[in-house]
Write an enzyme that holds these catalytic residues in place. Sequence first.
Site, PDB file in Angstrom:
ATOM      1  N   ASP A  13      52.503  -7.997  27.201  1.00  0.00           N
ATOM      2  CA  ASP A  13      53.038  -9.039  26.304  1.00  0.00           C
ATOM      3  C   ASP A  13      53.871 -10.132  27.430  1.00  0.00           C
ATOM      4  OD1 ASP A  13      55.275 -10.403  25.004  1.00  0.00           O
ATOM      5  OD2 ASP A  13      55.661  -8.588  23.970  1.00  0.00           O
ATOM      6  N   HIS A  20      58.760 -11.668  18.435  1.00  0.00           N
ATOM      7  CA  HIS A  20      57.821 -10.962  19.127  1.00  0.00           C
ATOM      8  C   HIS A  20      56.621 -10.867  18.020  1.00  0.00           C
ATOM      9  CE1 HIS A  20      60.362  -9.146  22.285  1.00  0.00           C
ATOM     10  NE2 HIS A  20      61.367  -8.948  21.283  1.00  0.00           N
ATOM     11  N   ASP A  52      50.833  -9.565  21.907  1.00  0.00           N
ATOM     12  CA  ASP A  52      50.212  -8.995  23.158  1.00  0.00           C
ATOM     13  C   ASP A  52      48.851  -9.757  23.561  1.00  0.00           C
ATOM     14  OD1 ASP A  52      52.050  -6.647  23.834  1.00  0.00           O
ATOM     15  OD2 ASP A  52      50.970  -6.121  21.779  1.00  0.00           O
ATOM     16  N   TYR A  89      59.526 -16.773  23.312  1.00  0.00           N
ATOM     17  CA  TYR A  89      60.357 -15.676  23.328  1.00  0.00           C
ATOM     18  C   TYR A  89      59.727 -14.459  24.376  1.00  0.00           C
ATOM     19  CZ  TYR A  89      63.939 -12.743  22.307  1.00  0.00           C
ATOM     20  OH  TYR A  89      65.228 -11.884  22.238  1.00  0.00           O
ATOM     21  N   GLN A  93      57.757 -10.675  29.590  1.00  0.00           N
ATOM     22  CA  GLN A  93      58.345  -9.557  29.098  1.00  0.00           C
ATOM     23  C   GLN A  93      57.957  -8.240  29.701  1.00  0.00           C
ATOM     24  OE1 GLN A  93      59.174  -8.665  24.758  1.00  0.00           O
ATOM     25  NE2 GLN A  93      57.534  -6.947  25.272  1.00  0.00           N
ATOM     26  N   GLY A 102      48.761  -3.882  44.455  1.00  0.00           N
ATOM     27  CA  GLY A 102      47.800  -3.393  44.593  1.00  0.00           C
ATOM     28  C   GLY A 102      46.996  -2.742  43.168  1.00  0.00           C
ATOM     29  N   ASP A 130      49.538  -3.352  18.188  1.00  0.00           N
ATOM     30  CA  ASP A 130      50.797  -4.121  18.481  1.00  0.00           C
ATOM     31  C   ASP A 130      51.973  -3.003  17.814  1.00  0.00           C
ATOM     32  OD1 ASP A 130      52.815  -5.694  19.735  1.00  0.00           O
ATOM     33  OD2 ASP A 130      52.725  -6.984  17.794  1.00  0.00           O
ATOM     34  N   TYR A 229      64.658   0.939  28.425  1.00  0.00           N
ATOM     35  CA  TYR A 229      63.691   0.438  27.226  1.00  0.00           C
ATOM     36  C   TYR A 229      63.335  -1.238  27.509  1.00  0.00           C
ATOM     37  CZ  TYR A 229      61.616  -1.038  22.954  1.00  0.00           C
ATOM     38  OH  TYR A 229      60.922  -1.821  22.095  1.00  0.00           O
ATOM     39  N   LYS A 232      57.608  -2.373  24.032  1.00  0.00           N
ATOM     40  CA  LYS A 232      56.774  -1.548  23.729  1.00  0.00           C
ATOM     41  C   LYS A 232      55.635  -1.274  24.508  1.00  0.00           C
ATOM     42  CE  LYS A 232      58.208   1.858  21.073  1.00  0.00           C
ATOM     43  NZ  LYS A 232      58.041   2.926  21.619  1.00  0.00           N
ATOM     44  N   GLN A 242      27.213   5.207  19.096  1.00  0.00           N
ATOM     45  CA  GLN A 242      25.905   5.150  18.590  1.00  0.00           C
ATOM     46  C   GLN A 242      25.100   6.199  20.019  1.00  0.00           C
ATOM     47  OE1 GLN A 242      26.937   2.847  15.590  1.00  0.00           O
ATOM     48  NE2 GLN A 242      25.113   3.928  15.483  1.00  0.00           N
ATOM     49  N   ARG A 266      62.374  -2.663  17.081  1.00  0.00           N
ATOM     50  CA  ARG A 266      63.071  -2.474  18.203  1.00  0.00           C
ATOM     51  C   ARG A 266      62.433  -1.226  18.829  1.00  0.00           C
ATOM     52  NH1 ARG A 266      67.347  -5.764  18.649  1.00  0.00           N
ATOM     53  NH2 ARG A 266      67.637  -7.072  16.847  1.00  0.00           N
TER      54      ARG A 266
HETATM   55  C1  F6R Z   1      59.031  -5.930  20.272  1.00  0.00           C
HETATM   56  C2  F6R Z   1      59.555  -5.390  18.943  1.00  0.00           C
HETATM   57  C3  F6R Z   1      60.642  -6.031  18.220  1.00  0.00           C
HETATM   58  C4  F6R Z   1      62.104  -6.116  19.192  1.00  0.00           C
HETATM   59  C5  F6R Z   1      63.103  -6.779  18.127  1.00  0.00           C
HETATM   60  C6  F6R Z   1      64.410  -7.127  18.978  1.00  0.00           C
HETATM   61  O1  F6R Z   1      57.672  -5.791  20.359  1.00  0.00           O
HETATM   62  O2  F6R Z   1      59.123  -4.269  18.475  1.00  0.00           O
HETATM   63  O3  F6R Z   1      61.142  -5.366  17.011  1.00  0.00           O
HETATM   64  O4  F6R Z   1      62.562  -5.007  19.594  1.00  0.00           O
HETATM   65  O5  F6R Z   1      62.598  -8.334  17.750  1.00  0.00           O
HETATM   66  O6  F6R Z   1      64.032  -7.713  20.155  1.00  0.00           O
HETATM   67  P1  F6R Z   1      64.719  -8.457  21.185  1.00  0.00           P
HETATM   68  O7  F6R Z   1      65.810  -7.527  21.697  1.00  0.00           O
HETATM   69  O8  F6R Z   1      63.950  -9.321  22.124  1.00  0.00           O
HETATM   70  O9  F6R Z   1      65.838  -9.373  20.512  1.00  0.00           O
HETATM   71 MG    MG Z   2      57.404  -9.160  22.903  1.00  0.00          MG
HETATM   72 MG    MG Z   3      53.728  -6.211  21.426  1.00  0.00          MG
END
Ligand code: F6R
Ligand code: MG
Ligand code: MG
Length: 367
Positions: A13, A20, A52, A89, A93, A102, A130, A229, A232, A242, A266
Amino acid sequence: MTDKITLSVIKADVGSLCGHTSVPPELIDRAEEKLADSDLLDDYQVTYVGDDMELIMTHRLGTDHNDIHELAWDAFLAATEVANELKLYGAGQDLLSDAFSGNVKGMGPGVAEMEFTERKSEPVVVLMADKTEPGAWNLPLYKIFADPFNTAGLVVDPNMHDGFDFLVYDLKEGKKIAFSMPEELYDMLVFIGAQSRFVIHSIYRKGNEEDNIAATASTQRLSLAAGEYVGKDDPVCIIRCQSGLPAVGEVLEPFAQPHLVSGWMRGSHHGPLIPVSTEGSTPTRFDGPPRVCALGYQITNGKLLGPQDFFADVAFDEARKTANRIANYMRTMGPFEPHRLPLDEMEYTTLPHVMKSLEDRFEPIDE
Ligand code: F6R
Ligand code: MG
Ligand code: MG
């Protein structure tokens, strides 16, 4: 350099349009340009699921090759530059480091790679998800390669009747163990049912020592790599199909019954994994629900013919309805488990901060 083909699926991502949710064409184009400039690849496609970006590449350099990983890293960096220019955004990330060292493993991107001799005809399915985690593949992979109620071939096809070997990673302890299916089914289920920690890494057909890889999944966990964290670890998986391996329809069948996975909103909630087309992969509701796409390819002399966007089919409409019903129900529980993940799965987020601020107010229970 060998005659064998390596299929590498590497994802990250690196920025998204409006929260996201999606990878805009500008990013895809930039990554494609980067891959086109290279003479290492037989073929490539750049696609996406949700936020992603997915690089699907064929080459002759084998798995875990520095040059391929560096190329993928450079493509992600180039796309990140565009993401920064557009102020998208979460630009960059998943790229945890400033410099490539490497191998992209442990640096943020998810990686699934397999090397094989191209068969007379080589159909493969690439699964991409995702808003979930690598353990999301455990249940479907178990069904595809070990459950005769899902995979008729385990009963009907003499070439599959002996079963498959599963390689399982313990992500917490950094150990691995192999299980032989179906003989060790009950032992294996003890572990792979705990999918946040034990993750199926790859599956091999028995007997044919030379060219026996059947499936492989990404097992990287961003939170474990970064120590906190940071997003994800939305996973990918490659499955050969096959001729003594599961039929394409047996590979897709588990997704007709959406199962609960972690990673929604989140990275902190359980929700149903909803099968969708690439175009339909933009997560909306509560940043989800978690999504899965299945792209079918024929690998022909190293070229990627396809994709066939399988979950676009009407046959998965009911699964989408089921998933939406499950999503409605799960949402009624708000911040309560089991909709919300248990605390230890969220240890890198809220708990330490709240605990610290309330430390002084905790008193012993004196009864
Ligand atoms: C990202 C995800 C979203 C974010 C949420 C908060 O893949 O799962 O649910 O965690 O939108 O995002 P931030 O912390 O970037 O505001
Ligand atoms: Mg994202
Ligand atoms: Mg993602």
